[in-house]
Enzyme design. Structure first.
Site, mmCIF file in Angstrom:
data_model
loop_
_atom_site.group_PDB
_atom_site.id
_atom_site.type_symbol
_atom_site.label_atom_id
_atom_site.label_comp_id
_atom_site.label_asym_id
_atom_site.label_seq_id
_atom_site.Cartn_x
_atom_site.Cartn_y
_atom_site.Cartn_z
ATOM 1 N N GLY A 110 77.035 -1.483 16.004
ATOM 2 C CA GLY A 110 77.497 -0.936 17.275
ATOM 3 C C GLY A 110 78.906 -0.400 17.151
ATOM 4 O O GLY A 110 79.602 -0.639 16.164
ATOM 5 N N ASP A 126 85.027 -6.368 34.362
ATOM 6 C CA ASP A 126 84.325 -5.239 33.743
ATOM 7 C C ASP A 126 82.832 -5.542 33.607
ATOM 8 O O ASP A 126 82.228 -5.308 32.557
ATOM 9 C CB ASP A 126 84.937 -4.926 32.378
ATOM 10 C CG ASP A 126 84.580 -3.526 31.891
ATOM 11 O OD1 ASP A 126 84.229 -2.682 32.744
ATOM 12 O OD2 ASP A 126 84.653 -3.275 30.675
ATOM 13 N N GLY A 156 85.034 2.048 22.155
ATOM 14 C CA GLY A 156 86.440 2.402 22.158
ATOM 15 C C GLY A 156 87.284 1.426 21.383
ATOM 16 O O GLY A 156 88.351 1.769 20.876
ATOM 17 N N TYR A 157 86.835 0.180 21.241
ATOM 18 C CA TYR A 157 87.588 -0.846 20.519
ATOM 19 C C TYR A 157 87.508 -0.630 19.011
ATOM 20 O O TYR A 157 88.480 -0.819 18.293
ATOM 21 C CB TYR A 157 87.014 -2.217 20.881
ATOM 22 C CG TYR A 157 87.696 -3.377 20.201
ATOM 23 C CD1 TYR A 157 88.828 -3.950 20.760
ATOM 24 C CD2 TYR A 157 87.210 -3.916 19.011
ATOM 25 C CE1 TYR A 157 89.463 -5.024 20.150
ATOM 26 C CE2 TYR A 157 87.831 -4.981 18.388
ATOM 27 C CZ TYR A 157 88.957 -5.526 18.971
ATOM 28 O OH TYR A 157 89.585 -6.588 18.370
ATOM 29 N N GLY A 158 86.352 -0.231 18.521
ATOM 30 C CA GLY A 158 86.138 -0.100 17.085
ATOM 31 C C GLY A 158 84.670 -0.283 16.777
ATOM 32 O O GLY A 158 83.795 0.090 17.570
ATOM 33 N N LYS A 159 84.357 -0.877 15.631
ATOM 34 C CA LYS A 159 82.978 -1.096 15.227
ATOM 35 C C LYS A 159 82.640 -2.583 15.255
ATOM 36 O O LYS A 159 83.505 -3.440 15.198
ATOM 37 C CB LYS A 159 82.736 -0.547 13.824
ATOM 38 C CG LYS A 159 82.668 0.974 13.757
ATOM 39 C CD LYS A 159 82.200 1.427 12.379
ATOM 40 C CE LYS A 159 82.031 2.951 12.355
ATOM 41 N NZ LYS A 159 81.525 3.412 11.029
ATOM 42 N N VAL A 160 81.301 -2.839 15.349
ATOM 43 C CA VAL A 160 80.790 -4.207 15.306
ATOM 44 C C VAL A 160 79.829 -4.310 14.129
ATOM 45 O O VAL A 160 78.985 -3.434 13.924
ATOM 46 C CB VAL A 160 80.071 -4.592 16.614
ATOM 47 C CG1 VAL A 160 79.593 -6.021 16.562
ATOM 48 C CG2 VAL A 160 81.006 -4.391 17.800
#
Length: 615
Positions: free
Chosen positions: A307, A424, A310-314
């Protein structure tokens, strides 16, 4: 010290260090003890203190439950700091006034001392006011200097303190002998003797020395005579080897000490000045090394990427214990910064509920910010409703998901201490496990309600477009009812399988129009998710939609609390389960092509978080 089995702890020994011994219960000091009793009971689990008489002793209870709350002001709940100092005794002399850039030694000579800080990993005493321990240490230092024939006149020890890592610190001043300054050779050899640790220190354990930059080599060079220069040239090779050896040893010792500090405190390098607040306060979360997480994801291979947002990747990973985890790794310039990272690990480390995603641990080293969660295999609710995950959700399963999510939020609002506002809630932040039970996720924007006597929390407006409470948007006053509004949007998504904003139309307005235009008892069938079949067969549909519309009322005072929402959904499920057309049990194994978890942590969804201040 003994525990008599009734929860009371009795003192039997004088001057003992009993810190970090897992002692618990009530401390009873008795009525008979020595006047010079000194007891160190730091970092145990003592909850109360029975004083049979007025006591006169040095008692240290820092790090025990008794020192929390109102008890924090008691004198035994503070670490005593001494402003006294010890200087090696010499013959008395007549003091003189020194220039501002020099310091008066015990021999009444103005000089430029070599300074730094001694850090002791352990020590056998607790009374920092007792100057005899200074004398023992100072005497050992002077003996070491003299035995190595170093030009040291005297030493001064001051400001003994115990830092947050339980290390004992002293400020050390070393005064030169013969001149008012050390030359480079003198500084190097003094530093070598200190860091070699070849001399015994009574009452003190291993240590390391961090020196300050020495001010006065230029002055020393000006006053150097020809003989010193010639001697330095003749012995340069030997001195070079000595300096290299001392430098290597000192570097090794400092590096070893730094590594020990970082192992005991993963946030040793946390910078509170980068808009990230104070150091995170965690309750039981495990700190992972970068190397551990790199290894369990095969060097963050793309094949393990499940996944992004906006934070980065998982990434999916397997720990050494064979536990599957999802690792959320921040990237440079991500929308979620250090403050959101801190918020999420603090909140998830303190809450434990079956309908809230569990935090396994975190990594904060080598410039990385990573969160390690339990692995949730069946993706997000949004993916389930859209068919992207390959899962079909019938009416009873959607009611079950609504109930699970509501229970997670109700726990956060009403049972967590202090309460937590998620801020959120959306279908991409509700995850489905292998039995399709729902878990609330992503706490990067969440807020603690520190003062429960207040009805609102004034805060910077953040959230996701389409789910944001209009009252919060306009007044900038955040309440638990803001989560209720967002959850109401999720309930409407469960019925319609539509995004909150689609083709410029808002889901709340669409449902209102459908209700107003409904001409039969089967209700909003024009915008009902077609995969649910006939609305006539959906038991409790009307009550479910009415509950959702109550959650999205314009004014928070007209919305139900999450506890009420939980009870309403339970009643609707009882009503729906009475309809024989529904299967009440459903697991992911019932379907072919079920998701492999590739979107289990896709937090970005169709919308990016909205920060009205442009962050």
């Amino acid at each position: 010290m003994r525990n008599e089995g009734d929860g009371a702890i009795y003192l039997k020994y004088v001057g003992r260090v009993l810190s970090n011994n897992k002692l618990n219960g009530t401390l009873d000091i008795g009525t008979s003890y020595s006047n010079n009793l000194t007891v160190d009971l730091q970092n145990n689990s003592i909850t109360d203190f029975t004083q049979n008489s007025s006591y006169n002793m040095d008692l240290m209870l820092v790090g025990n439950p008794i020192c929390q709350g109102n008890g924090a002001t008691e004198r035994y709940c503070t670490i005593q700091k001494s402003n006294s100092s010890y200087i090696t005794p010499t013959n008395s002399c007549t003091p003189v006034v020194c220039r501002s850039d020099r310091i008066l030694s015990q021999n009444c000579k103005c000089a430029y001392p070599y300074t730094g800080t001694l850090h002791f990993f352990s020590f056998s005493f607790s009374n920092l006011e007792n100057s005899s321990y200074f004398g023992t240490l100072a005497g050992s230092l002077m003996l070491a200097f003299r035995s190595n024939q170093l030009p040291v006149d005297s030493v001064s020890l001051s400001d003994p303190t115990v830092d947050v890592y339980s290390y004992l610190q002293f400020r050390l001043q070393i005064f030169p002998s013969g001149l008012d300054h050390f030359n480079r050779t003198g500084i190097s050899t003094v530093g070598f003797v200190l860091n070699r640790q070849s001399f015994p220190l009574k009452d003190y354990g291993p240590y390391f020395f961090i020196d300050d930059s020495y001010c006065c080599f230029a002055g020393a060079n000006k006053s150097s005579n020809t003989g010193i220069i010639v001697g330095a040239v003749v012995g340069s090779f030997v001195l070079l080897l000595l300096i290299l050896g001392a430098g290597y040893y000192a570097f090794h010792q400092k590096r070893k000490a730094k590594r020990a500090v970082q192992q005991s405190n993963p946030f040793a390098n946390w910078d509170p000045d980068k808009n990230s607040g104070d150091v995170p306060q965690l309750k039981g979360a495990r700190g992972f090394s970068f190397e551990e997480l790199r290894k369990c994801t095969n060097n963050f291979a793309e094949v393990n990427a499940i996944g992004s947002g906006g934070y980065g990747k998982v990434y999916r990973g397997t720990l050494a214990s064979d536990q599957l985890v999802a690792i959320k790794r921040a990237q440079q310039g991500s929308l979620q910064g250090a403050l959101e990272f801190k918020t999420e690990i603090e909140l998830l480390s303190r809450i434990h509920h079956k309908n809230v995603v569990s935090l396994v641990g975190f990594c904060y080293e080598q410039g990385e910010q990573m969160l390690v969660y339990e692995y949730i295999p069946n993706g997000t609710l949004k993916d389930g409703l859209s068919g992207k995950s390959g899962i079909q959700l019938d009416w009873m399963r959607r009611l079950r998901i609504a109930l699970d999510s509501a229970k997670g939020l109700a726990y956060m609002h009403e049972l967590a201490n202090p309460p937590i506002i998620h801020r959120d809630i959306k279908s991409t932040n509700i995850l489905l496990d292998d039995h399709l039970y729902a878990k609330v996720a992503d706490f990067g924007l969440s807020k603690l309600v520190e003062d429960t006597s207040k009805s609102y929390v004034s805060t910077q407006v953040k959230g996701t477009l389409g789910y944001m409470d209009p009252e919060y948007y306009t007044t900038q006053q955040l309440t638990e009812k803001s989560d209720v509004y967002s959850f109401g949007i999720v309930l409407l998504e469960l019925v319609t399988a539509r995004a909150p904003i689609e083709r410029g139309k808002y889901i709340v307005g669409e449902v209102k129009d459908a209700i107003d235009n409904s001409t039969d008892q089967y209700y909003i069938h024009d915008i009902l998710d077609s995969s649910l079949g006939s609305s006539a067969k959906l038991g409790g549909l009307k009550k479910f939609v009415e509950l959702a519309m109550r959650c999205v009322k314009d004014y928070s005072s007209e919305r139900p609390k999450m506890g009420e929402v939980v009870r309403e959904i339970e009643n609707i499920m009882q009503l729906a389960s009475s309809n024989k057309n529904f299967e009440t049990e459903f697991t992911s194994s019932s379907y072919e092509g079920i998701s492999d978890g590739s979107k289990a942590f896709d937090y970005s969804g169709g919308f990016l978080p909205l920060d009205l201040e442009g962050h």
